[in-house]
Design a protein around this motif. Structure first.
Motif, short mmCIF file in Angstrom:
data_model
loop_
_atom_site.label_atom_id
_atom_site.label_comp_id
_atom_site.label_asym_id
_atom_site.label_seq_id
_atom_site.Cartn_x
_atom_site.Cartn_y
_atom_site.Cartn_z
N MET A 1 1.17 -0.67 0.17
CA MET A 1 -0.08 0.19 0.00
C MET A 1 0.65 1.17 0.43
O MET A 1 1.99 1.69 0.22
CB MET A 1 -0.67 -0.30 0.80
CG MET A 1 -1.97 -0.43 1.33
SD MET A 1 -3.44 -0.25 2.15
CE MET A 1 -3.66 -1.47 3.65
N HIS A 171 -14.31 -3.18 0.11
CA HIS A 171 -12.95 -3.14 1.29
C HIS A 171 -12.93 -4.45 2.18
O HIS A 171 -12.13 -4.80 2.60
CB HIS A 171 -12.78 -1.56 2.57
CG HIS A 171 -11.33 -1.91 2.91
ND1 HIS A 171 -10.48 -0.89 2.19
CD2 HIS A 171 -11.03 -1.84 4.30
CE1 HIS A 171 -9.18 -0.74 2.77
NE2 HIS A 171 -10.21 -1.43 3.94
N SER A 177 -9.76 -2.67 -4.15
CA SER A 177 -9.52 -1.63 -4.05
C SER A 177 -10.74 0.06 -4.31
O SER A 177 -9.85 0.92 -3.89
CB SER A 177 -8.08 -1.39 -4.87
OG SER A 177 -8.49 -1.64 -6.27
N THR A 180 -9.79 1.85 -1.31
CA THR A 180 -8.59 2.73 -1.00
C THR A 180 -8.09 4.05 -2.19
O THR A 180 -8.13 4.77 -2.63
CB THR A 180 -7.09 2.02 -1.26
OG1 THR A 180 -8.08 1.21 -2.28
CG2 THR A 180 -7.12 1.07 0.51
N LYS A 186 -2.69 2.70 -2.80
CA LYS A 186 -2.49 2.58 -4.07
C LYS A 186 -2.54 0.83 -3.07
O LYS A 186 -1.60 0.65 -2.23
CB LYS A 186 -1.70 2.83 -5.38
CG LYS A 186 -1.32 1.68 -6.12
CD LYS A 186 0.11 1.80 -6.66
CE LYS A 186 0.15 0.73 -7.90
NZ LYS A 186 -0.68 -0.27 -8.46
N ARG A 187 -3.34 0.45 -3.89
CA ARG A 187 -3.11 -1.08 -3.32
C ARG A 187 -3.65 -1.67 -4.07
O ARG A 187 -4.46 -1.47 -4.62
CB ARG A 187 -4.77 -0.92 -2.13
CG ARG A 187 -4.99 -2.64 -1.24
CD ARG A 187 -6.10 -2.74 -0.54
NE ARG A 187 -6.44 -3.59 -0.08
CZ ARG A 187 -7.80 -3.78 0.87
NH1 ARG A 187 -8.25 -3.06 1.29
NH2 ARG A 187 -8.18 -5.10 1.35
N GLU A 188 -3.18 -3.68 -4.06
CA GLU A 188 -2.68 -4.16 -4.80
C GLU A 188 -4.37 -4.92 -4.99
O GLU A 188 -4.90 -5.54 -3.72
CB GLU A 188 -1.88 -5.95 -4.25
CG GLU A 188 -0.34 -5.45 -5.08
CD GLU A 188 0.09 -4.17 -6.19
OE1 GLU A 188 -0.87 -4.73 -7.02
OE2 GLU A 188 0.11 -3.13 -6.54
#
Ligand code: HEM
Length: 190
Positions: A1, A171, A177, A180, A186-188
């Motif tokens: 993240m 979430h 994501s 986010t 930024k999150r995978e």
């Protein structure tokens, strides 16, 4: 993240103009609604009888400008693409809910403006400046606009709560994501 604040939206994240407008307006929409409910029940002898409606009107007018800016940002920059894990129904539901949220914000704010200027006077914004009354004359203008203002704001709050619950579900349960992206993180996505 990782925190990712960019001017323009991309598929990982919204850009900071939309992110800041989204969260500022989310707080303002809830604040204005509960302030409005308090004002309806206020007695003539309340020490804030004049101040609170003035703040409510002023904040509402600022929100109307903020919404104009937000719609402009949305016109010049496309929203992030739907996440690969979202099926056809989710995509359709999301698009419809976002469009309805915009429509309800516009209706609630515009009807507040029409109601506040029904006597033909400009609407003062915190005594900083005034917005001229709209050049419309309608029978029972304040009452009709007031009714529309009340019901559109109530529908907006109800839909916003569902929208927030959907974001939390994405979430915490789907672990994608969706949330986010509007927090600038930024999150995978699985
Ligand atoms: C009055 C409150 C709120 C309003 C009016 C509102 C309105 C909106 C709108 C119109 C969008 C679409 C943005 C665009 O593509 O242009 C959006 C996106 C989003 N909002 Fe809200 N929102 C509110 C509160 C919240 C809250 C409390 C949460 C989370 C707990 C939240 C989470 C999100 C998320 C995750 C997105 C991005 C969805 C996606 O990328 O598919 N919103 N919101």
């Amino acid at each position: 993240m990782a925190v990712k604040l960019k001017l323009k939206n991309d598929d990982d994240c919204y850009g900071w103009p939309i992110i800041s407008l989204h969260w500022l307006m989310a707080v303002a929409v809830f604040g204005l609604y509960f302030l409005g409910l308090y004002i309806i029940d206020m007695s003539y002898y309340d020490p804030n009888y004049k101040t609170l409606p003035h703040w409510h009107r002023s904040l509402g007018m600022i929100m109307l400008f903020a919404l104009g800016l937000r719609l402009l940002c949305r016109c010049v920059d496309r929203a992030p693409r739907a996440l690969p894990g979202h099926g056809h129904a989710t995509r359709l539901l999301t698009k419809t809910a976002h469009a309805l949220l915009y429509l309800l914000m516009l209706t609630a704010l515009l009807s507040g403006y029409v109601m506040s200027s029904a006597d033909g006077h400009a609407v003062a914004v915190f005594n900083w400046f005034s917005v001229p009354a709209l050049p419309i004359e309608m029978h029972h203008q304040a009452d009709r606009a007031g009714m529309l203002h009340y019901w559109s704001s109530t529908a907006l709050i109800a839909l916003s709560c569902l929208h927030a619950l959907a974001a939390l579900k994405h979430h915490f349960i789907d672990k994608d994501s969706t949330l986010t992206r509007i927090l600038g993180i930024k999150r995978e996505t699985p």
